[in-house]
Design a protein around this motif. Structure first.
Motif, PDB file in Angstrom:
ATOM      1  N   LEU A  76      56.906  44.108  82.281  1.00 31.12           N
ATOM      2  CA  LEU A  76      56.297  42.783  81.888  1.00 31.12           C
ATOM      3  C   LEU A  76      55.363  43.462  80.844  1.00 31.12           C
ATOM      4  O   LEU A  76      54.682  44.529  81.234  1.00 31.12           O
ATOM      5  N   PRO A  77      55.567  43.113  79.831  1.00 28.76           N
ATOM      6  CA  PRO A  77      54.334  43.582  78.732  1.00 28.76           C
ATOM      7  C   PRO A  77      52.898  43.306  79.302  1.00 28.76           C
ATOM      8  O   PRO A  77      52.692  42.429  79.777  1.00 28.76           O
ATOM      9  N   VAL A  78      52.016  44.286  78.656  1.00 25.81           N
ATOM     10  CA  VAL A  78      50.596  44.361  79.179  1.00 25.81           C
ATOM     11  C   VAL A  78      49.927  43.484  77.965  1.00 25.81           C
ATOM     12  O   VAL A  78      50.234  43.954  76.668  1.00 25.81           O
ATOM     13  N   VAL A  79      49.330  42.297  78.331  1.00 27.78           N
ATOM     14  CA  VAL A  79      48.487  41.650  77.124  1.00 27.78           C
ATOM     15  C   VAL A  79      46.915  41.790  77.467  1.00 27.78           C
ATOM     16  O   VAL A  79      46.541  41.695  78.727  1.00 27.78           O
ATOM     17  N   GLY A  80      46.142  42.210  76.604  1.00 25.99           N
ATOM     18  CA  GLY A  80      44.806  42.267  76.730  1.00 25.99           C
ATOM     19  C   GLY A  80      44.189  41.252  76.476  1.00 25.99           C
ATOM     20  O   GLY A  80      44.524  40.330  75.582  1.00 25.99           O
ATOM     21  N   ILE A  81      43.150  40.600  77.100  1.00 25.44           N
ATOM     22  CA  ILE A  81      42.278  39.378  77.167  1.00 25.44           C
ATOM     23  C   ILE A  81      40.982  40.013  76.761  1.00 25.44           C
ATOM     24  O   ILE A  81      40.287  40.322  77.583  1.00 25.44           O
ATOM     25  N   LEU A  82      40.376  39.799  75.634  1.00 24.69           N
ATOM     26  CA  LEU A  82      39.150  40.128  75.117  1.00 24.69           C
ATOM     27  C   LEU A  82      38.366  39.164  75.307  1.00 24.69           C
ATOM     28  O   LEU A  82      38.288  38.038  74.362  1.00 24.69           O
ATOM     29  N   ALA A  83      37.097  39.173  75.901  1.00 22.78           N
ATOM     30  CA  ALA A  83      36.077  37.940  75.890  1.00 22.78           C
ATOM     31  C   ALA A  83      34.706  38.581  76.082  1.00 22.78           C
ATOM     32  O   ALA A  83      34.481  39.478  77.264  1.00 22.78           O
ATOM     33  N   THR A  84      33.645  38.299  75.297  1.00 21.76           N
ATOM     34  CA  THR A  84      32.515  38.889  75.720  1.00 21.76           C
ATOM     35  C   THR A  84      31.421  37.730  75.416  1.00 21.76           C
ATOM     36  O   THR A  84      31.600  36.660  74.809  1.00 21.76           O
ATOM     37  N   GLY A  85      30.411  37.855  76.048  1.00 21.37           N
ATOM     38  CA  GLY A  85      29.199  36.808  75.936  1.00 21.37           C
ATOM     39  C   GLY A  85      29.382  35.744  76.901  1.00 21.37           C
ATOM     40  O   GLY A  85      28.714  34.701  76.676  1.00 21.37           O
ATOM     41  N   LEU A  86      30.093  36.069  77.754  1.00 22.33           N
ATOM     42  CA  LEU A  86      30.327  34.858  79.010  1.00 22.33           C
ATOM     43  C   LEU A  86      29.344  34.962  80.321  1.00 22.33           C
ATOM     44  O   LEU A  86      28.852  36.130  80.215  1.00 22.33           O
ATOM     45  N   GLU A  88      28.816  34.643  84.166  1.00 20.59           N
ATOM     46  CA  GLU A  88      29.715  34.992  85.305  1.00 20.59           C
ATOM     47  C   GLU A  88      30.571  33.844  85.724  1.00 20.59           C
ATOM     48  O   GLU A  88      32.012  34.023  85.849  1.00 20.59           O
ATOM     49  N   PRO A  89      30.302  32.522  85.878  1.00 17.18           N
ATOM     50  CA  PRO A  89      31.326  31.510  86.185  1.00 17.18           C
ATOM     51  C   PRO A  89      32.127  31.262  85.050  1.00 17.18           C
ATOM     52  O   PRO A  89      33.422  31.247  85.382  1.00 17.18           O
ATOM     53  N   ALA A  90      31.794  31.389  83.734  1.00 19.01           N
ATOM     54  CA  ALA A  90      32.716  31.220  82.712  1.00 19.01           C
ATOM     55  C   ALA A  90      33.967  32.471  82.857  1.00 19.01           C
ATOM     56  O   ALA A  90      34.981  32.293  82.518  1.00 19.01           O
ATOM     57  N   ALA A  91      33.474  33.591  82.987  1.00 14.47           N
ATOM     58  CA  ALA A  91      34.440  34.907  83.079  1.00 14.47           C
ATOM     59  C   ALA A  91      35.200  34.657  84.392  1.00 14.47           C
ATOM     60  O   ALA A  91      36.408  35.018  84.119  1.00 14.47           O
ATOM     61  N   GLU A  92      34.745  34.254  85.449  1.00 15.26           N
ATOM     62  CA  GLU A  92      35.483  33.981  86.669  1.00 15.26           C
ATOM     63  C   GLU A  92      36.517  32.945  86.364  1.00 15.26           C
ATOM     64  O   GLU A  92      37.856  33.101  86.554  1.00 15.26           O
ATOM     65  N   ARG A  93      36.243  31.778  85.659  1.00 15.58           N
ATOM     66  CA  ARG A  93      37.144  30.795  85.415  1.00 15.58           C
ATOM     67  C   ARG A  93      38.263  31.234  84.525  1.00 15.58           C
ATOM     68  O   ARG A  93      39.598  30.960  84.395  1.00 15.58           O
ATOM     69  N   LEU A  94      38.004  32.009  83.469  1.00 13.13           N
ATOM     70  CA  LEU A  94      38.932  32.737  82.462  1.00 13.13           C
ATOM     71  C   LEU A  94      39.990  33.644  83.189  1.00 13.13           C
ATOM     72  O   LEU A  94      41.228  33.219  82.816  1.00 13.13           O
ATOM     73  N   VAL A  95      39.632  34.219  84.374  1.00 15.75           N
ATOM     74  CA  VAL A  95      40.426  35.049  84.899  1.00 15.75           C
ATOM     75  C   VAL A  95      41.418  34.263  85.735  1.00 15.75           C
ATOM     76  O   VAL A  95      42.587  34.472  85.843  1.00 15.75           O
ATOM     77  N   VAL A 176      37.807  30.646  76.712  1.00 17.18           N
ATOM     78  CA  VAL A 176      38.946  29.912  76.658  1.00 17.18           C
ATOM     79  C   VAL A 176      40.056  30.530  75.770  1.00 17.18           C
ATOM     80  O   VAL A 176      39.702  31.075  74.771  1.00 17.18           O
ATOM     81  N   LEU A 177      41.129  30.935  76.364  1.00 17.54           N
ATOM     82  CA  LEU A 177      42.354  31.609  75.481  1.00 17.54           C
ATOM     83  C   LEU A 177      42.567  30.575  74.276  1.00 17.54           C
ATOM     84  O   LEU A 177      42.804  29.440  74.467  1.00 17.54           O
ATOM     85  N   SER A 178      42.638  31.374  73.248  1.00 17.42           N
ATOM     86  CA  SER A 178      43.036  30.541  72.025  1.00 17.42           C
ATOM     87  C   SER A 178      44.514  29.730  72.013  1.00 17.42           C
ATOM     88  O   SER A 178      45.301  30.232  72.648  1.00 17.42           O
ATOM     89  N   PRO A 179      44.760  28.565  71.648  1.00 11.32           N
ATOM     90  CA  PRO A 179      45.807  27.839  71.540  1.00 11.32           C
ATOM     91  C   PRO A 179      47.065  28.822  70.876  1.00 11.32           C
ATOM     92  O   PRO A 179      48.072  28.832  71.282  1.00 11.32           O
ATOM     93  N   ALA A 180      46.750  29.748  69.910  1.00  8.45           N
ATOM     94  CA  ALA A 180      47.388  30.370  69.217  1.00  8.45           C
ATOM     95  C   ALA A 180      48.074  31.573  70.204  1.00  8.45           C
ATOM     96  O   ALA A 180      49.352  31.788  70.302  1.00  8.45           O
ATOM     97  N   ASP A 181      47.159  32.160  70.985  1.00  3.83           N
ATOM     98  CA  ASP A 181      47.362  33.142  71.893  1.00  3.83           C
ATOM     99  C   ASP A 181      48.530  32.499  72.952  1.00  3.83           C
ATOM    100  O   ASP A 181      49.434  33.261  73.451  1.00  3.83           O
ATOM    101  N   GLU A 182      48.034  31.434  73.660  1.00  2.27           N
ATOM    102  CA  GLU A 182      48.741  30.848  74.439  1.00  2.27           C
ATOM    103  C   GLU A 182      50.183  30.662  74.213  1.00  2.27           C
ATOM    104  O   GLU A 182      51.105  30.813  74.751  1.00  2.27           O
ATOM    105  N   ARG A 183      50.328  30.155  72.994  1.00  2.00           N
ATOM    106  CA  ARG A 183      51.726  29.843  72.436  1.00  2.00           C
ATOM    107  C   ARG A 183      52.282  31.011  72.455  1.00  2.00           C
ATOM    108  O   ARG A 183      53.733  31.114  72.636  1.00  2.00           O
ATOM    109  N   LEU A 184      51.821  32.159  71.836  1.00  2.00           N
ATOM    110  CA  LEU A 184      52.396  33.483  71.638  1.00  2.00           C
ATOM    111  C   LEU A 184      52.912  33.977  73.132  1.00  2.00           C
ATOM    112  O   LEU A 184      54.240  34.311  73.269  1.00  2.00           O
TER     113      LEU A 184
END
Length: 208
Positions: A76-86, A88-95, A176-184
């Motif tokens: 399966l392709p490895v996709v990086g998810i870059l997020a800074t400035g969050l 702890e609750p927001a970072a955990e929700r992202l995961v 929040v993952l961008s809509p464009a990235d989610e579509r990709l």
């Protein structure tokens, strides 16, 4: 990667065997230079003889997480998810959200690049996290360059792309993952080989 002595001996044996093949000198002295001088032939040779490198073709050793299982999860392709400035609750929700998306799509393996060590959430999903230094730490000059945070992130990401052979680097602004990235990521599933054996962890078979 430096070859082992055994691998080096095998390479040398193969090279000696190849040099004894009929037509070796002709291929080396006449055919190869012509291929190199021709853009069309070079492109054809690359397409025919180069290793497959499309989505789902490359076996990258990295854990897939708890959401997906199967004989081919390492492809399966490895996709990086870059997020800074969050926080702890927001970072955990992202995961949580990205891993839920992975379970639905069965098209990628997430690698989180964060500036917050949310290792509890990462262990819960069994997904890898790579860290960058928070902007505030750079602002205090703790790393010798208060203005160098963007360069630090760029260097870290460049190394991560090389190390994990990322297929894509997605951004998650404000957690929040961008809509464009989610579509990709949704479209990515259409590009995977049909024979790939991957399914959701609590299902007995893959989609379709």
């Amino acid at each position: 990667m430096t070859p082992t002595p055994t691998q080096r001996r095998r390479q040398q044996t193969l090279a000696r065997w190849t040099r004894r093949l009929p037509g070796y000198r002709v291929a080396l002295d006449e055919v190869l230079p012509r291929v190199r001088r021709s853009a069309t032939l070079s492109d054809l040779a690359w397409r025919v003889f180069a290793p497959r490198h499309g989505a789902g073709q490359v076996d990258v050793p990295m854990r897939a997480g708890r959401a997906v299982v199967g004989a081919d999860v390492s492809r399966l392709p490895v996709v990086g998810i870059l997020a800074t400035g969050l926080d702890e609750p927001a970072a955990e929700r992202l995961v949580d959200q990205v891993c839920a998306l992975q379970r639905r799509l069965l098209s990628f393996r997430p690698l989180f690049v964060l500036d917050l060590p949310v290792f509890g959430a990462a262990r819960r999903h069994d997904v890898p996290v790579e860290l960058v230094v928070p902007r505030a730490v750079f602002a205090r000059g703790a790393h010798g360059d208060p203005e160098g945070w963007e360069d630090h992130v760029a260097r870290r990401v460049a190394g991560i792309v090389d190390h994990y052979q990322l297929w894509h680097l997605a951004r998650a602004d404000e957690g929040v993952l961008s809509p464009a990235d989610e579509r990709l990521l949704r479209v990515l599933g259409e590009r995977l080989p049909r024979e790939l054996q991957v399914h959701a962890a609590d299902e007995g078979q893959g989609p379709g």
